[in-house]
Design a protein around this motif. Structure first.
Motif, PDB file in Angstrom:
ATOM      1  N   VAL A  44      -1.147  -0.794  -4.338  1.00  0.00           N
ATOM      2  CA  VAL A  44      -2.135   0.053  -4.234  1.00  0.00           C
ATOM      3  C   VAL A  44      -1.792   1.591  -3.780  1.00  0.00           C
ATOM      4  CG1 VAL A  44      -4.424   0.623  -3.145  1.00  0.00           C
ATOM      5  CG2 VAL A  44      -3.599  -1.738  -3.864  1.00  0.00           C
ATOM      6  N   ASN A  85       5.896  -0.468   7.024  1.00  0.00           N
ATOM      7  CA  ASN A  85       7.364  -0.026   6.548  1.00  0.00           C
ATOM      8  C   ASN A  85       7.603   1.122   7.403  1.00  0.00           C
ATOM      9  OD1 ASN A  85       9.767  -0.364   4.760  1.00  0.00           O
ATOM     10  ND2 ASN A  85       9.063   1.652   4.064  1.00  0.00           N
ATOM     11  N   THR A  86       6.793   1.607   8.252  1.00  0.00           N
ATOM     12  CA  THR A  86       7.101   2.758   8.896  1.00  0.00           C
ATOM     13  C   THR A  86       8.499   3.110   9.571  1.00  0.00           C
ATOM     14  OG1 THR A  86       6.504   4.397  11.004  1.00  0.00           O
ATOM     15  CG2 THR A  86       6.359   1.982  11.342  1.00  0.00           C
ATOM     16  N   SER A  87       9.145   4.202   9.352  1.00  0.00           N
ATOM     17  CA  SER A  87      10.473   4.560   9.767  1.00  0.00           C
ATOM     18  C   SER A  87      10.639   4.716  11.499  1.00  0.00           C
ATOM     19  CB  SER A  87      10.804   5.782   9.332  1.00  0.00           C
ATOM     20  OG  SER A  87      10.855   5.842   7.746  1.00  0.00           O
ATOM     21  N   ILE A 107      -3.739   5.688  -3.742  1.00  0.00           N
ATOM     22  CA  ILE A 107      -4.647   6.651  -3.716  1.00  0.00           C
ATOM     23  C   ILE A 107      -4.560   7.400  -5.347  1.00  0.00           C
ATOM     24  CG2 ILE A 107      -6.334   6.919  -1.890  1.00  0.00           C
ATOM     25  CD1 ILE A 107      -4.361   9.273  -1.168  1.00  0.00           C
ATOM     26  N   ASP A 108      -3.456   7.545  -5.657  1.00  0.00           N
ATOM     27  CA  ASP A 108      -2.926   8.659  -6.537  1.00  0.00           C
ATOM     28  C   ASP A 108      -2.326   7.590  -7.890  1.00  0.00           C
ATOM     29  OD1 ASP A 108      -1.981  10.471  -8.191  1.00  0.00           O
ATOM     30  OD2 ASP A 108      -0.222  11.128  -6.774  1.00  0.00           O
ATOM     31  N   GLU A 124       4.804   9.006   6.071  1.00  0.00           N
ATOM     32  CA  GLU A 124       4.866   8.856   7.566  1.00  0.00           C
ATOM     33  C   GLU A 124       4.108   9.822   8.261  1.00  0.00           C
ATOM     34  OE1 GLU A 124       6.500   6.546   8.454  1.00  0.00           O
ATOM     35  OE2 GLU A 124       7.734   6.809  10.321  1.00  0.00           O
ATOM     36  N   LEU A 140       0.954  -1.320  -0.120  1.00  0.00           N
ATOM     37  CA  LEU A 140      -0.011   0.222   0.009  1.00  0.00           C
ATOM     38  C   LEU A 140       0.779   1.194  -0.042  1.00  0.00           C
ATOM     39  CD1 LEU A 140      -2.807   0.928   0.069  1.00  0.00           C
ATOM     40  CD2 LEU A 140      -2.799   0.926   2.366  1.00  0.00           C
ATOM     41  N   GLY A 141       0.914   2.090  -1.067  1.00  0.00           N
ATOM     42  CA  GLY A 141       1.757   3.275  -1.326  1.00  0.00           C
ATOM     43  C   GLY A 141       2.713   2.582  -2.274  1.00  0.00           C
ATOM     44  N   ALA A 142       2.834   3.499  -3.593  1.00  0.00           N
ATOM     45  CA  ALA A 142       3.625   3.179  -4.672  1.00  0.00           C
ATOM     46  C   ALA A 142       4.675   4.444  -4.653  1.00  0.00           C
ATOM     47  CB  ALA A 142       2.727   3.277  -5.852  1.00  0.00           C
ATOM     48  N   GLY A 143       5.120   5.104  -3.712  1.00  0.00           N
ATOM     49  CA  GLY A 143       6.015   5.927  -3.636  1.00  0.00           C
ATOM     50  C   GLY A 143       7.462   5.436  -3.640  1.00  0.00           C
ATOM     51  N   ILE A 144       8.293   6.314  -2.899  1.00  0.00           N
ATOM     52  CA  ILE A 144       9.801   5.544  -2.964  1.00  0.00           C
ATOM     53  C   ILE A 144      10.109   4.329  -2.674  1.00  0.00           C
ATOM     54  CG2 ILE A 144      12.309   6.183  -1.917  1.00  0.00           C
ATOM     55  CD1 ILE A 144      11.454   9.033  -1.803  1.00  0.00           C
ATOM     56  N   LEU A 186      -2.741   9.114   9.474  1.00  0.00           N
ATOM     57  CA  LEU A 186      -2.902   8.298   8.047  1.00  0.00           C
ATOM     58  C   LEU A 186      -2.936   6.676   8.488  1.00  0.00           C
ATOM     59  CD1 LEU A 186      -3.745   8.247   5.070  1.00  0.00           C
ATOM     60  CD2 LEU A 186      -1.154   8.808   4.873  1.00  0.00           C
ATOM     61  N   GLY A 196       7.333   1.967  -1.472  1.00  0.00           N
ATOM     62  CA  GLY A 196       6.510   1.027  -2.046  1.00  0.00           C
ATOM     63  C   GLY A 196       6.858   0.327  -3.401  1.00  0.00           C
TER      64      GLY A 196
END
Ligand code: NAD
Length: 284
Positions: A32, A117-119, A34-35, A92, A9-13, A96, A15
């Motif tokens: 997945v 995957n929280t830091s 949202i954007d 992060e 969940l999250g396709a950023g750096i 949310l 994901g």
């Protein structure tokens, strides 16, 4: 438990790197975000990373295409309903993430493991928002995921031994070293690393030296492969700031006060590489 169907969940750096790692191990991945644009960028980043391996003869074009074929995308979190393991890698932000863990708990099968995957955010607190705290765990990958060999496996207070063993074996199946870490603010890596970055930002703010020179000092003087300010740009200054705030709140110790310059950079939208500018300029 034999895990085959993975959700990210999250396709950023992070994901997209995590999705690549799972698909590279032959698993079925649903990514997945949202954007829609983030999904497009995420898939492009995976393709670019695989193309580099093809050019270096480390991967065949056929295997690259097969790997890409194992990654599907969606913009609706409900699509994760058949996943056996979901790794959450959204921004992060504890509010949310809390909302997302409640949502995942409603959507996913009762036996599914929910990982973050929280830091820096407490796994125990995220777990407590679900009806399955024993199946909630931290799976903290490093950036860039395809290259870095470490996963901190963070056990919340209620994480079961079985969940821990399954997730650690999964990390090792991805070719990573899984290190067991207790649930304390920012865990091990960021507890040590991010205050060091924050101190480098303080040094810059005080005019001790230029950004380039601070980075050179740490590269030549401490044998770091990358300077702290360049590393902050790679991680994202917003993520670094959030981690300092989690440390400050979590320990109540003034030594974790975020540098005012770090706060100001984030306020200005200078988030590092991902926004094109941080301590260095990446435009063009
Ligand atoms: P990012 O900003 O690059 O990506 C976050 C993604 O989450 C965005 O694409 C955004 O659209 C998506 N998102 C936001 N809300 C969402 C929602 N409700 N549903 C679905 N998607 C949503 O962030 P990142 O750097 O990839 O960080 C993600 C997580 O990984 C954070 O918890 C961060 O602390 C952690 N992490 C980051 C690094 C790093 O170096 N950047 C390293 C290790 C861990």
């Amino acid at each position: 438990m034999d895990l085959q169907r993975i959700g990210v969940l999250g396709a950023g750096i992070m994901g997209n790197g995590i999705a690549q790692a799972f698909a590279g191990a032959g698993l079925d991945v649903l990514m997945v975000d949202i954007d829609e644009a983030a999904l497009t960028r995420g898939l492009a980043a995976i393709r670019k990373s695989l193309d580099r391996l093809v050019v270096k003869d480390k991967l065949s074009a056929t295997d690259r295409d097969a790997l890409l074929g194992r990654i599907r995308t969606a913009t609706d979190t409900a699509a994760l309903a058949d996943r056996q393991l979901v790794v959450e890698a959204v921004s992060e932000d504890e509010t949310l993430k809390g909302r997302i863990f409640q949502q995942l708990d409603d959507i996913c099968p009762p036996e599914a493991i929910l990982a973050s995957n929280t830091s820096s955010i407490s796994i125990t607190r995220l777990a407590a928002l679900t009806g399955r705290p024993e199946q909630v765990i931290g799976m903290h990958f490093m950036n860039p995921v395809p290259v870095m060999k470490l996963v901190e496996v963070i056990r919340g207070l209620q994480t079961s031994d079985e969940t821990y063993r399954t997730v650690r074996a999964m990390a090792e199946g991805l070719g990573k070293a899984g290190i067991e870490v207790r649930d304390r603010p920012a865990f091990v890596l960021n507890r040590v690393l991010v205050p060091m970055i924050n101190e480098a930002v303080c040094a810059l703010d005080e005019g001790l030296a230029s950004a380039e020179d601070i980075d050179t000092v740490m590269k030549l003087g401490a044998n770091h492969p990358i300077g702290p300010l360049a590393l902050a740009d790679l991680i994202g200054l917003d993520t670094c700031l959030q981690i300092m705030k989690v440390l400050q709140r979590g320990f109540g110790d003034p030594k974790y006060r975020p540098s005012p310059l770090l706060q100001q950079m984030v306020d200005a939208g200078r988030l590092g590489r991902k926004s094109g500018r941080g301590f260095y300029d990446y435009q063009g």
